[in-house]
Design a protein around this motif. Sequence first.
Motif, PDB file in Angstrom:
ATOM      1  N   PRO A  43       0.842  -1.205   0.000  1.00 45.37           N
ATOM      2  CA  PRO A  43       0.000   0.000   0.000  1.00 45.37           C
ATOM      3  C   PRO A  43       0.874   1.250   0.000  1.00 45.37           C
ATOM      4  CG  PRO A  43       0.107  -0.907   2.205  1.00 45.37           C
ATOM      5  CD  PRO A  43       0.906  -1.833   1.319  1.00 45.37           C
ATOM      6  N   VAL A  44       0.471   2.256  -0.763  1.00 46.59           N
ATOM      7  CA  VAL A  44       1.283   3.466  -0.926  1.00 46.59           C
ATOM      8  C   VAL A  44       0.424   4.707  -0.724  1.00 46.59           C
ATOM      9  CG1 VAL A  44       2.462   4.889  -2.654  1.00 46.59           C
ATOM     10  CG2 VAL A  44       3.060   2.482  -2.408  1.00 46.59           C
ATOM     11  N   LEU A  45       0.960   5.675   0.001  1.00 45.65           N
ATOM     12  CA  LEU A  45       0.356   6.997   0.114  1.00 45.65           C
ATOM     13  C   LEU A  45       1.489   8.011   0.283  1.00 45.65           C
ATOM     14  CD1 LEU A  45      -2.042   8.937   0.371  1.00 45.65           C
ATOM     15  CD2 LEU A  45      -2.042   8.477   2.835  1.00 45.65           C
ATOM     16  N   ASN A  46       1.752   8.769  -0.781  1.00 42.45           N
ATOM     17  CA  ASN A  46       2.795   9.815  -0.752  1.00 42.45           C
ATOM     18  C   ASN A  46       4.144   9.257  -0.299  1.00 42.45           C
ATOM     19  OD1 ASN A  46       0.827  11.670  -1.552  1.00 42.45           O
ATOM     20  ND2 ASN A  46       0.381  12.298   0.551  1.00 42.45           N
ATOM     21  N   GLU A  47       4.637   8.286  -1.047  1.00 43.30           N
ATOM     22  CA  GLU A  47       5.904   7.621  -0.698  1.00 43.30           C
ATOM     23  C   GLU A  47       6.936   7.784  -1.814  1.00 43.30           C
ATOM     24  OE1 GLU A  47       6.730   6.428   2.066  1.00 43.30           O
ATOM     25  OE2 GLU A  47       4.932   5.792   3.160  1.00 43.30           O
ATOM     26  N   GLU A  48       6.988   8.943  -2.426  1.00 44.46           N
ATOM     27  CA  GLU A  48       7.890   9.147  -3.558  1.00 44.46           C
ATOM     28  C   GLU A  48       9.350   8.895  -3.198  1.00 44.46           C
ATOM     29  OE1 GLU A  48       7.264  13.153  -4.786  1.00 44.46           O
ATOM     30  OE2 GLU A  48       8.008  14.041  -2.923  1.00 44.46           O
ATOM     31  N   ALA A  49       9.748   9.165  -1.964  1.00 39.94           N
ATOM     32  CA  ALA A  49      11.147   8.975  -1.578  1.00 39.94           C
ATOM     33  C   ALA A  49      11.486   7.506  -1.351  1.00 39.94           C
ATOM     34  CB  ALA A  49      11.453   9.776  -0.304  1.00 39.94           C
ATOM     35  N   LEU A 105       4.674  -7.567  -8.218  1.00 39.55           N
ATOM     36  CA  LEU A 105       4.578  -6.510  -7.217  1.00 39.55           C
ATOM     37  C   LEU A 105       3.254  -5.781  -7.442  1.00 39.55           C
ATOM     38  CD1 LEU A 105       6.039  -4.952  -4.915  1.00 39.55           C
ATOM     39  CD2 LEU A 105       6.991  -3.452  -6.684  1.00 39.55           C
ATOM     40  N   VAL A 106       2.329  -5.894  -6.486  1.00 44.16           N
ATOM     41  CA  VAL A 106       1.009  -5.292  -6.590  1.00 44.16           C
ATOM     42  C   VAL A 106       0.970  -4.075  -5.664  1.00 44.16           C
ATOM     43  CG1 VAL A 106      -1.482  -5.641  -6.383  1.00 44.16           C
ATOM     44  CG2 VAL A 106       0.001  -7.552  -7.043  1.00 44.16           C
ATOM     45  N   VAL A 107       0.956  -2.881  -6.262  1.00 44.59           N
ATOM     46  CA  VAL A 107       0.988  -1.642  -5.485  1.00 44.59           C
ATOM     47  C   VAL A 107      -0.383  -0.986  -5.537  1.00 44.59           C
ATOM     48  CG1 VAL A 107       2.130   0.582  -5.154  1.00 44.59           C
ATOM     49  CG2 VAL A 107       3.419  -1.360  -6.080  1.00 44.59           C
ATOM     50  N   THR A 108      -0.948  -0.699  -4.376  1.00 47.21           N
ATOM     51  CA  THR A 108      -2.224   0.020  -4.299  1.00 47.21           C
ATOM     52  C   THR A 108      -1.934   1.446  -3.857  1.00 47.21           C
ATOM     53  OG1 THR A 108      -2.527  -0.873  -2.050  1.00 47.21           O
ATOM     54  CG2 THR A 108      -3.636  -2.008  -3.852  1.00 47.21           C
ATOM     55  N   ASP A 109      -2.193   2.392  -4.739  1.00 50.30           N
ATOM     56  CA  ASP A 109      -1.912   3.812  -4.480  1.00 50.30           C
ATOM     57  C   ASP A 109      -3.178   4.501  -3.984  1.00 50.30           C
ATOM     58  OD1 ASP A 109      -0.989   6.399  -4.425  1.00 50.30           O
ATOM     59  OD2 ASP A 109      -1.098   6.680  -6.587  1.00 50.30           O
ATOM     60  N   ASN A 110      -3.151   4.952  -2.727  1.00 53.41           N
ATOM     61  CA  ASN A 110      -4.313   5.578  -2.112  1.00 53.41           C
ATOM     62  C   ASN A 110      -4.449   7.036  -2.527  1.00 53.41           C
ATOM     63  OD1 ASN A 110      -6.464   4.702  -0.462  1.00 53.41           O
ATOM     64  ND2 ASN A 110      -5.022   3.875   1.038  1.00 53.41           N
ATOM     65  N   HIS A 111      -4.407   7.258  -3.843  1.00 55.63           N
ATOM     66  CA  HIS A 111      -4.566   8.594  -4.433  1.00 55.63           C
ATOM     67  C   HIS A 111      -3.507   9.569  -3.895  1.00 55.63           C
ATOM     68  CE1 HIS A 111      -7.141  10.882  -7.158  1.00 55.63           C
ATOM     69  NE2 HIS A 111      -6.910  11.942  -6.402  1.00 55.63           N
ATOM     70  N   SER A 112      -2.244   9.182  -4.043  1.00 55.59           N
ATOM     71  CA  SER A 112      -1.136  10.024  -3.584  1.00 55.59           C
ATOM     72  C   SER A 112      -1.168  11.372  -4.279  1.00 55.59           C
ATOM     73  CB  SER A 112       0.198   9.335  -3.859  1.00 55.59           C
ATOM     74  OG  SER A 112       0.314   8.132  -3.127  1.00 55.59           O
ATOM     75  N   SER A 113      -0.778  12.411  -3.532  1.00 49.87           N
ATOM     76  CA  SER A 113      -0.752  13.764  -4.087  1.00 49.87           C
ATOM     77  C   SER A 113       0.650  14.195  -4.504  1.00 49.87           C
ATOM     78  CB  SER A 113      -1.305  14.759  -3.061  1.00 49.87           C
ATOM     79  OG  SER A 113      -0.562  14.703  -1.849  1.00 49.87           O
ATOM     80  N   THR A 142      -7.738  -4.666  -0.803  1.00 49.35           N
ATOM     81  CA  THR A 142      -7.850  -4.591  -2.261  1.00 49.35           C
ATOM     82  C   THR A 142      -6.639  -5.223  -2.929  1.00 49.35           C
ATOM     83  OG1 THR A 142      -9.165  -2.565  -2.125  1.00 49.35           O
ATOM     84  CG2 THR A 142      -8.109  -3.022  -4.225  1.00 49.35           C
ATOM     85  N   GLY A 143      -5.452  -4.982  -2.381  1.00 51.74           N
ATOM     86  CA  GLY A 143      -4.252  -5.609  -2.917  1.00 51.74           C
ATOM     87  C   GLY A 143      -4.320  -7.122  -2.830  1.00 51.74           C
TER      88      GLY A 143
END
Length: 332
Positions: free
Chosen positions: A13-19, A43-51, A85-86
């Motif tokens: 799961p991802v939320l604003n993890e650009e770094a 690799l299944v990445v679920t992006d929680n609408h990162s800004s 969901t992932g």
Amino acid sequence: MTAEKPLVSIVVPVLNEEANIPRLYERVTAVMAGLADSYRWELVVTDNHSSDSSFQLLSALARTDVRVRVIRFAKNFGYQRSILTGYLNAHGDAVVQLDCDLQDPPELIPQMLADWEQGWKVVYGVRRSRQEGAAMTFVRKAFYRAMDRLSDEPLPLDAGDFRLVDRRVIEELRKVEDANPYLRGLIATMGFDQKGFAYDRAARTAGETKFPLRALLRIAADGLLNHSSFPLRLATYVSLAITALAMVLAVGYAAVRISGFGSDWPPGFTTIVLLVLVSTALNALFFGIQGEYTKRIFQQVKRRPLTIVEQELNPRRTVQCVPTEPGEARAA
């Protein structure tokens, strides 16, 4: 004919993890390269609408590596829904849940797969130590122990969401209809052969935590209300105790008045005020407890989608999170 190698899905799961996204991809690919003779992987990445630029980075990875599948939500649906969901969109024989901040090291995946090969259906990490303040560590440990005591079924202590689950468990998760899933407790109480292993949780590699105190309290409330009927029983127990105390006081007060010792007492204004305040406070407390359960019932009966997918990269056959009928999944 040579049998096809098992597929391992790594759900992130991802939320604003650009770094952290480039570091995550490098470490996961390095670990899975060492297992290439035995396993395939995705690799299944679920992006929680990162800004931030997280989705752009994930899109670039998906264009160069078809094993990277990205599911971007239409808004932030929360951490637990993102994980579920992932899981439901993973195709692996074994599914590993991993946080993007790399506090749970991907280098432990081979150990988890070795236990899975021995027949364990769930392999979960138990946090031996954490890189955080002593006060927060104490609060977490106290919460896990309280949850275990209050839960209707035993829950593992100090275990988070770093786990491997077998395909059999994933298929059972498809049958679950829960608007507020708490996967730690849900998977722990499903049964099957489960094994914990101790590890030291690392510090976040970059970025800021996505779990401030408010979010942690929300997860704690979901865990308690989803897996324990104690709050409802508490209302009953306290009500009985207050009733018993009131009867004892009433009998005692009447006995004193009849005996004549209390003939010079002033009118019981203070007693009445205290009783009114206590009863009002108790009513507010118990209405609040009932309201929390009622809210969850309300959310459940509305049958809104658990998540809404805005965009998907490198898609395969996916399954939506809300069954059309009980126990029945809708293919997308």
